[in-house]
Design a protein around this motif. Structure first.
Motif, PDB file in Angstrom:
ATOM      1  N   ASN A 102       0.868  -1.165   0.000  1.00  0.00           N
ATOM      2  CA  ASN A 102       0.000   0.000   0.000  1.00  0.00           C
ATOM      3  C   ASN A 102       0.909   1.221   0.000  1.00  0.00           C
ATOM      4  OD1 ASN A 102      -2.280  -1.521   0.025  1.00  0.00           O
ATOM      5  ND2 ASN A 102      -2.463  -1.492   2.264  1.00  0.00           N
ATOM      6  N   TYR A 103       0.912   1.931  -1.113  1.00  0.00           N
ATOM      7  CA  TYR A 103       1.872   3.018  -1.251  1.00  0.00           C
ATOM      8  C   TYR A 103       1.330   4.289  -0.615  1.00  0.00           C
ATOM      9  CZ  TYR A 103       5.277   6.083  -3.434  1.00  0.00           C
ATOM     10  OH  TYR A 103       6.271   6.987  -3.646  1.00  0.00           O
ATOM     11  N   ALA A 104       0.089   4.594  -0.907  1.00  0.00           N
ATOM     12  CA  ALA A 104      -0.424   5.880  -0.430  1.00  0.00           C
ATOM     13  C   ALA A 104      -1.889   5.770  -0.061  1.00  0.00           C
ATOM     14  CB  ALA A 104      -0.237   6.944  -1.500  1.00  0.00           C
ATOM     15  N   LEU A 105      -2.344   6.782   0.643  1.00  0.00           N
ATOM     16  CA  LEU A 105      -3.739   6.849   1.044  1.00  0.00           C
ATOM     17  C   LEU A 105      -4.244   8.241   0.667  1.00  0.00           C
ATOM     18  CD1 LEU A 105      -5.835   5.160   2.686  1.00  0.00           C
ATOM     19  CD2 LEU A 105      -5.193   6.540   4.640  1.00  0.00           C
ATOM     20  N   ALA A 106      -5.342   8.287  -0.074  1.00  0.00           N
ATOM     21  CA  ALA A 106      -5.909   9.577  -0.455  1.00  0.00           C
ATOM     22  C   ALA A 106      -7.268   9.676   0.173  1.00  0.00           C
ATOM     23  CB  ALA A 106      -6.019   9.657  -1.978  1.00  0.00           C
ATOM     24  N   ARG A 161      -1.325  11.180   0.976  1.00  0.00           N
ATOM     25  CA  ARG A 161      -0.128  10.965   1.798  1.00  0.00           C
ATOM     26  C   ARG A 161       0.364   9.538   1.595  1.00  0.00           C
ATOM     27  NH1 ARG A 161       0.075  15.556   1.990  1.00  0.00           N
ATOM     28  NH2 ARG A 161      -0.117  16.982   3.731  1.00  0.00           N
ATOM     29  N   ARG A 162       1.638   9.309   1.944  1.00  0.00           N
ATOM     30  CA  ARG A 162       2.137   7.934   1.968  1.00  0.00           C
ATOM     31  C   ARG A 162       1.308   7.154   2.964  1.00  0.00           C
ATOM     32  NH1 ARG A 162       7.046   6.376   0.021  1.00  0.00           N
ATOM     33  NH2 ARG A 162       6.243   4.359   0.651  1.00  0.00           N
ATOM     34  N   TYR A 163       1.259   5.848   2.796  1.00  0.00           N
ATOM     35  CA  TYR A 163       0.371   5.049   3.633  1.00  0.00           C
ATOM     36  C   TYR A 163       0.734   5.175   5.104  1.00  0.00           C
ATOM     37  CZ  TYR A 163      -3.089   1.468   4.410  1.00  0.00           C
ATOM     38  OH  TYR A 163      -4.214   0.805   4.815  1.00  0.00           O
ATOM     39  N   GLU A 179       2.858   1.087 -12.057  1.00  0.00           N
ATOM     40  CA  GLU A 179       1.405   1.187 -12.183  1.00  0.00           C
ATOM     41  C   GLU A 179       0.823   1.307 -10.787  1.00  0.00           C
ATOM     42  OE1 GLU A 179      -0.691  -2.208 -13.526  1.00  0.00           O
ATOM     43  OE2 GLU A 179      -2.418  -1.030 -14.167  1.00  0.00           O
ATOM     44  N   MET A 180       0.049   2.379 -10.587  1.00  0.00           N
ATOM     45  CA  MET A 180      -0.537   2.584  -9.269  1.00  0.00           C
ATOM     46  C   MET A 180      -2.014   2.276  -9.370  1.00  0.00           C
ATOM     47  SD  MET A 180       1.775   5.724  -8.216  1.00  0.00           S
ATOM     48  CE  MET A 180       1.919   4.969  -6.704  1.00  0.00           C
ATOM     49  N   LYS A 181      -2.452   1.378  -8.509  1.00  0.00           N
ATOM     50  CA  LYS A 181      -3.869   0.976  -8.529  1.00  0.00           C
ATOM     51  C   LYS A 181      -4.586   1.707  -7.404  1.00  0.00           C
ATOM     52  CE  LYS A 181      -3.189  -3.617 -10.415  1.00  0.00           C
ATOM     53  NZ  LYS A 181      -1.889  -4.161 -10.000  1.00  0.00           N
ATOM     54  N   ILE A 182      -5.674   2.394  -7.804  1.00  0.00           N
ATOM     55  CA  ILE A 182      -6.441   3.141  -6.806  1.00  0.00           C
ATOM     56  C   ILE A 182      -7.717   2.377  -6.513  1.00  0.00           C
ATOM     57  CG2 ILE A 182      -7.535   5.342  -6.273  1.00  0.00           C
ATOM     58  CD1 ILE A 182      -5.719   6.556  -8.439  1.00  0.00           C
ATOM     59  N   THR A 183      -7.952   2.120  -5.252  1.00  0.00           N
ATOM     60  CA  THR A 183      -9.158   1.384  -4.870  1.00  0.00           C
ATOM     61  C   THR A 183      -9.884   2.178  -3.801  1.00  0.00           C
ATOM     62  OG1 THR A 183      -7.745  -0.537  -5.059  1.00  0.00           O
ATOM     63  CG2 THR A 183      -9.971  -0.907  -4.266  1.00  0.00           C
ATOM     64  N   GLN A 184     -11.183   2.287  -3.981  1.00  0.00           N
ATOM     65  CA  GLN A 184     -11.948   2.997  -2.964  1.00  0.00           C
ATOM     66  C   GLN A 184     -12.162   2.085  -1.777  1.00  0.00           C
ATOM     67  OE1 GLN A 184     -15.711   4.558  -4.226  1.00  0.00           O
ATOM     68  NE2 GLN A 184     -16.024   5.597  -2.274  1.00  0.00           N
ATOM     69  N   CYS A 238       0.782  -0.267  -5.138  1.00  0.00           N
ATOM     70  CA  CYS A 238       1.653  -0.453  -6.293  1.00  0.00           C
ATOM     71  C   CYS A 238       2.779  -1.415  -5.961  1.00  0.00           C
ATOM     72  CB  CYS A 238       2.230   0.883  -6.751  1.00  0.00           C
ATOM     73  SG  CYS A 238       3.485   1.493  -5.660  1.00  0.00           S
ATOM     74  N   GLU A 239       3.483  -1.830  -6.974  1.00  0.00           N
ATOM     75  CA  GLU A 239       4.635  -2.711  -6.801  1.00  0.00           C
ATOM     76  C   GLU A 239       5.845  -1.794  -6.719  1.00  0.00           C
ATOM     77  OE1 GLU A 239       4.935  -6.365  -8.094  1.00  0.00           O
ATOM     78  OE2 GLU A 239       2.845  -6.522  -7.454  1.00  0.00           O
ATOM     79  N   GLN A 240       6.303  -1.535  -5.518  1.00  0.00           N
ATOM     80  CA  GLN A 240       7.440  -0.638  -5.409  1.00  0.00           C
ATOM     81  C   GLN A 240       8.716  -1.432  -5.357  1.00  0.00           C
ATOM     82  OE1 GLN A 240       7.935   1.647  -1.915  1.00  0.00           O
ATOM     83  NE2 GLN A 240       9.201   3.163  -2.933  1.00  0.00           N
ATOM     84  N   ILE A 241       9.759  -0.889  -5.950  1.00  0.00           N
ATOM     85  CA  ILE A 241      11.052  -1.554  -5.869  1.00  0.00           C
ATOM     86  C   ILE A 241      11.679  -1.190  -4.536  1.00  0.00           C
ATOM     87  CG2 ILE A 241      13.344  -1.728  -6.874  1.00  0.00           C
ATOM     88  CD1 ILE A 241      12.133  -1.374  -9.549  1.00  0.00           C
ATOM     89  N   LYS A 242      11.924  -2.192  -3.729  1.00  0.00           N
ATOM     90  CA  LYS A 242      12.458  -1.944  -2.389  1.00  0.00           C
ATOM     91  C   LYS A 242      13.733  -2.737  -2.179  1.00  0.00           C
ATOM     92  CE  LYS A 242       9.663  -1.015   1.080  1.00  0.00           C
ATOM     93  NZ  LYS A 242       8.664  -1.218   2.121  1.00  0.00           N
TER      94      LYS A 242
END
Lengths: 715, 329
Positions: A120-124, A393-395, A453-458, A468-472
């Motif tokens: 979970n990358y971010a929260l809007a 914001r970031r998650y 690719e960032m997937k937004i889900t309500q 998203c699939e972040q490279i970590k």
């Protein structure tokens, strides 16, 4: 064997003789020709090997065979299996003891890698909560008031009348606070001294107290005629009501015995304390008419507090400086990750609706409203930051996202809302994460960005999760074999090949130490028992019998469980394990040595040592022991294999050598669960084969040694 | 013979006494055993009236652990001799009950492997000896060596990988299939039998190598003996030499060893049963050992020690019975 050597000697003889014959014939021819004695020295008659010499049974060169050691070696070398075993062992030793010296990785070195991880990358979300900033930290605000700020602000927003929407008085336990709405979504909290002066509207007012004992009536204010008599006539039970002069009164049991408080319903203005006069009444009526909560009369301010049908009027005393400012705006800066001080935010919030200009740390800023967003420009006219009601914001809640990404996500969510979709996606470049979790930079200091690719889900109404699939940068667990890790990595991110090398070290070392311990103990006990005989022999052999009968595997398991409970250090554990294995294993060696010595003791050479008066110690260690050695070496070699098996079994069961020390048993144990068996076959199969190979090699060498020492022995 | 047997029996009892004493000392000093765990559990229960130390003293008294090592050992010995082995702490049933529940599975497993071991290993060993230094001989020797050298857990894991994971023929572990309860009696038997296949193969593989080598060595020795040479010189057909003269004499050491290993069939296979979760005595004792269940471990180790001593005795006696040349003294 001797026959074989003899054949060789004979063959050699044959070739020597034919060569000598040839030389003699030549020499004869030469001598005849030149008649010279020059070749006298080469005359075969004067050299050691005379062709005429016949082989006799007592011929020295026939009796002279190889030394016992060389003979054993030669026999050993002829055994192909034994040679293969020795080769495997040599390779194994080089691999485990010398290999790690040249291998770049250690056994406890953890490896990391960059890999994509779905997270979970971010929260809007639409801001609904109000955040408070301390304007003046010296003004203490009651915790209860602070905690209920959000609900109070909601109450103000939801209230129907205009006045209530703008201001609210909160009565705390220690003081009163005023919440004022200074601009859209901005609320100011300040502490204020208050005193209730009057109430307006229907209210219950205490008229007085009636005492049944003295049948007296004590009035709070002015005496009301006839009330005392009516009260005396009517008041009977705990509570009730009666009418006197057309006014309805209620009574309730008072605080003292046999006393009753009498209340009257009043409509209109009732002063709590002194009558404040008509000027106040006019101002109050004016305020009620104009629907304002605050009004002034004379030098004092008053506040109206709606309580159901009644309105209480409070006199506002000393008003402190504003303590906190609350807002549902979040501030997004245009520069990535720039931290803005609370002071800046406060200045900005306070200035909204009051000139829209403010100064923070020597720089002046201007605020302009654009499409429902408050944009802050710095003094050069550049956009610096903006107040937004929709926060991205970031998650984790941290504000480290790029402004462009925030905007892109907000825009996408707006699109989704319009199209009535619950999910959506967009592609944006986000920074790669470095070792410490911060954004990673390349050599030039630029961020390494990856299109993701960032997937937004309500998730909830007005709340969206961006996934998203972040490279970590993370621990490289269960990596498949690759160039960097030939055998891959295990569940802890350790390099498998290094583990296997160090594991071999421990396994071989355990084998050797245990075998040495049991040989030394066994030789001492067996030697003493065998040599001295009698009661010493009896005692020692009974002890050996007891140890022989002890079930060693269960005992090792019990000991392992014990050491687990004691949380022993892995190295100490290793020592204890080796010692116990050695002590339990010595019984077999002791029996063997005793048996050998019993038979050797009766032989002539031992009688001779006794006759020549050699010391007992020398007799045992110089004359007996060397004759026991061959058997001992064979047993020890075979024992090495079985000790390695025992050790790996114990480690596999988790009761032997412990993590993080590597042994072959623990390596297999780490991937022995039902799912791991299938997926990590590249780990446990090679390691298992290594154990097998080593044990087989020790057995082959042991077999070969036995055959070489004593070709006629029983297997 | 009778005198020898009685002497040996008495001697075995003496050894057993000391062996059990050593084991008792070990068990007695086990930290974090069952008693400690139980005391901790009881003390941390809501509404516990006693502290950990009080519970510990209580439980120790209850289990007879407060008499010191020597006193405790004699108490244990006394009750054990009267047939009272106590209740298993982990299995919460009398030790003998748990033993009775589990030992027959172990015996079945042991017996199956024992029969197959004999069927496979002895003919192979004899064939290898008949053709010494041939390819068959080398092949058998190497296979025997590999079987001896493989760790049990590796064989078990390998078999699981091939037959359970890759081929899916058998379950990974356990004794019963998923719908065991719905099967008929015969179906239940087949289901359990199916679950015994992999453990049996494991046991066969680990035991086959030793017997094969032993048979081969003894057969070779017999074939090199004088009476075989005489038989051959007399012109007895080779078949008869091998099957009649040689094989019979090879049986002498084989019968004694195999007879000696008969009691071991009851001992259970500690590691194999644990790895395949067969509820035999080995599995039960492994669980008890790691959890400090003193009554059951003491019983199991006493049982194992008795079996070992019995095996030695049987093998010595058989030696005299089978080979009349041997005199016991």
């Amino acid at each position: 064997m001797a026959k074989y050597n003899l054949n060789e000697v004979l063959k050699q003889r044959e070739t020597e003789r034919s060569a000598a014959d040839f030389a003699k014939a030549q020499a004869k021819a030469g001598w005849n020709k030149t008649n010279s004695f020059a070749s006298n020295a080469e005359d075969p008659l004067h050299t050691g090997a005379t062709p005429q010499q016949q082989l006799a049974l007592d011929d020295v060169s026939r009796v002279k065979a190889l030394s016992p050691g060389r003979q054993v070696f030669k026999r050993f070398v002829r055994n192909r299996l034994a040679v293969t075993g020795s080769l495997i062992l040599i390779i194994m030793f080089v691999f485990s003891f010398i290999g790690p010296l040249f291998y770049p990785y250690g056994q406890k070195q953890i490896f990391y890698k960059f890999d994509t991880m779905n997270e979970n990358y971010a929260l809007a979300k639409q801001n609904t909560a109000f955040n408070g900033y301390d304007i003046d930290p010296d003004v203490t605000v009651e915790r209860k008031v602070v905690n209920s700020m959000n609900s109070n602000i909601k109450k103000m927003i939801m209230s129907p009348d205009n006045a209530s929407q703008h201001a609210l008085l909160v009565l705390g336990e220690d003081g009163s606070y005023l919440i004022e709405n200074t601009a859209d979504n901005i609320y100011l909290l300040s502490s204020v001294d208050t005193e209730k002066v009057a109430s307006l509207g229907s209210s219950t007012v205490k008229v007085g107290t009636y005492s049944q004992l003295g049948k007296s009536f004590e009035f709070e204010k002015d005496e009301i005629a006839g009330l005392a008599a009516d009260a005396a006539a009517n008041i009977k039970s705990k509570s009730g009501s009666f009418t006197s002069n057309g006014v309805e009164y209620t009574w309730q049991k008072g605080s003292k015995p046999k006393t009753f408080d009498v209340f009257a319903e009043t409509d209109g203005l009732v002063f709590t304390g002194d009558d404040l006069g008509s000027e106040f009444e006019d101002a109050l009526n004016d305020a009620v008419e104009h629907d304002t909560k605050l009004f002034r009369s004379g030098q004092t301010s008053y506040f109206l507090d709606q309580q159901g049908k009644r309105t209480d009027v409070y006199e506002l005393g000393n008003r402190a400086e504003a303590a906190k400012v609350y807002t549902s705006y979040t501030l997004d800066t245009f520069n990535v990750g720039e931290k803005v001080s609370d002071e800046f935010k406060i200045q900005a919030l306070l200035s909204i609706g009051k000139g829209n200009r403010f100064e923070s740390q020597g720089v002046s800023y201007t605020i302009k409203e654009e499409d429902g967003v408050l944009v802050i420009y710095d003094n050069s006219g550049k956009e610096y930051a903006e107040f937004n009601l929709f926060s991205v914001r970031r998650y984790s809640g941290e504000d480290s996202m790029e402004y462009g990404l925030k905007k892109a996500i907000s825009a996408k969510i707006e699109d989704m809302l319009e199209a009535d979709q619950k999910t959506g996606s967009l592609i944006y470049a986000i920074p790669q994460q470095a070792e410490d979790g911060s954004a990673m930079k390349d050599e030039d200091g630029n961020y390494i960005m990856n299109d993701t690719e960032m997937k937004i889900t309500q998730r909830l109404e007005g709340e969206y999760v961006i996934n998203c699939e972040q490279i970590k940068y993370m621990i490289d667990t269960y990596a498949s074999p690759s160039r960097a890790h030939v055998l891959g990595t295990d569940g802890d991110g350790f390099d498998m090949l290094a583990r296997v090398m160090y594991g071999g070290r421990v396994s071989l070392m355990v084998g050797f130490v245990v075998v040495i311990i049991e040989t030394i103990l066994g030789v001492i006990m067996g030697g003493i028992a065998g040599y001295f005989g009698g009661w010493v022999d009896n005692l020692i052999m009974r002890l050996v019998d007891i140890f022989y009968c002890l079930p060693s595997l269960p005992i090792m398991i019990i000991l392992g469980a014990m050491m687990d409970a004691m949380r022993l250090d892995p190295y100490k554990r290793l020592m204890v394990m080796m010692a116990v294995l050695g002590i339990l294993g010595r019984a077999g060696v002791a029996r063997l040595v005793r048996g050998q010595i019993l038979s050797l003791r009766e032989q002539e050479f031992m009688v001779a040592t006794e006759a020549t008066g050699i010391r007992i110690r020398d007799r045992i260690f110089k004359h007996l022991m060397p004759n026991v050695m061959p058997q001992l070496i064979v047993t020890a070699t075979m024992g090495l294999g079985s000790v390695i098996l025992t050790e790996s079994t114990l480690s596999f069961l988790g009761l032997g050598v412990k993590h993080p020390l590597a042994t072959w048993g623990t390596i297999i144990n780490s991937v022995s669960s039902a799912s791991a068996i299938a997926h990590y076959a590249f780990i446990w199969i090679p390691v298992g084969l290594l154990i097998c190979l080593t044990v087989i090699a020790f057995n082959f060498v042991g077999d070969g040694l036995r055959d070489a020492y004593d070709p006629k022995s029983k297997r | 013979m009778a005198k020898y047997t009685i002497k040996r029996l008495l001697y075995s009892v003496l050894i057993l006494f000391f062996v059990m004493f050593i084991i008792y000392i070990l068990m007695y000093n086990m930290p974090m055993g069952y008693v400690e765990t139980k005391a901790r559990e009881l003390a941390s229960r809501p509404g516990a009236t006693k502290t950990y130390t009080e519970w510990l003293a209580d439980l120790n008294a209850q289990y007879g652990m407060d008499k010191g090592v020597v006193g405790g050992y004699f108490t244990w010995l006394k009750s054990a001799l009267t047939g009272n082995w106590g209740d298993s702490w982990v299995w919460t049933v009398p030790v003998t009950q748990e033993f009775h529940d589990t030992v027959w599975y172990s015996f079945a497993l042991g017996l199956i492997s024992f029969i197959f071991e004999i069927i496979i290993a002895i003919p192979l060993g004899i064939t290898a000896a008949k053709k010494q230094y041939s390819f068959t001989d080398y092949f058998t020797t190497v296979v025997a060596m590999i079987c001896i050298s493989m760790p049990t857990f590796f064989i078990a894991t390998l078999l699981k990988y091939i037959f359970s994971v890759k081929l899916g023929w058998f379950d990974l572990s356990g004794m019963q299939g998923r719908n065991y309860m719905n099967l008929s009696d015969f179906g239940k038997f087949l289901d359990v039998a199916k679950h015994f296949v992999l453990p049996s193969i494991t046991l066969i593989i680990i035991s086959i190598g030793g017997l094969m080598r032993y048979t081969r060595t003894n057969m070779l020795e017999v074939l090199n003996s004088d009476y075989i040479r005489t038989a051959r010189a007399k012109g007895v057909p080779e078949k008869k030499v091998i099957n009649y003269h040689a094989f019979r004499n090879t049986l002498i050491p084989l019968v004694t060893t195999l007879g000696g290993s008969l009691p071991g069939l009851f001992a259970g296979a500690l590691i194999t049963e644990t790895l395949f979760a067969i509820r035999g005595i080995g599995f039960a004792s492994f669980a008890s050992m790691t959890r400090g269940d003193i009554p059951f471990i003491m019983f199991y180790l006493a049982f194992i020690s008795i079996l070992t001593l019995l095996g030695n005795l049987i093998s010595d006696l058989l030696y005299a019975v089978v080979d009349p040349r041997v005199r016991l003294s």
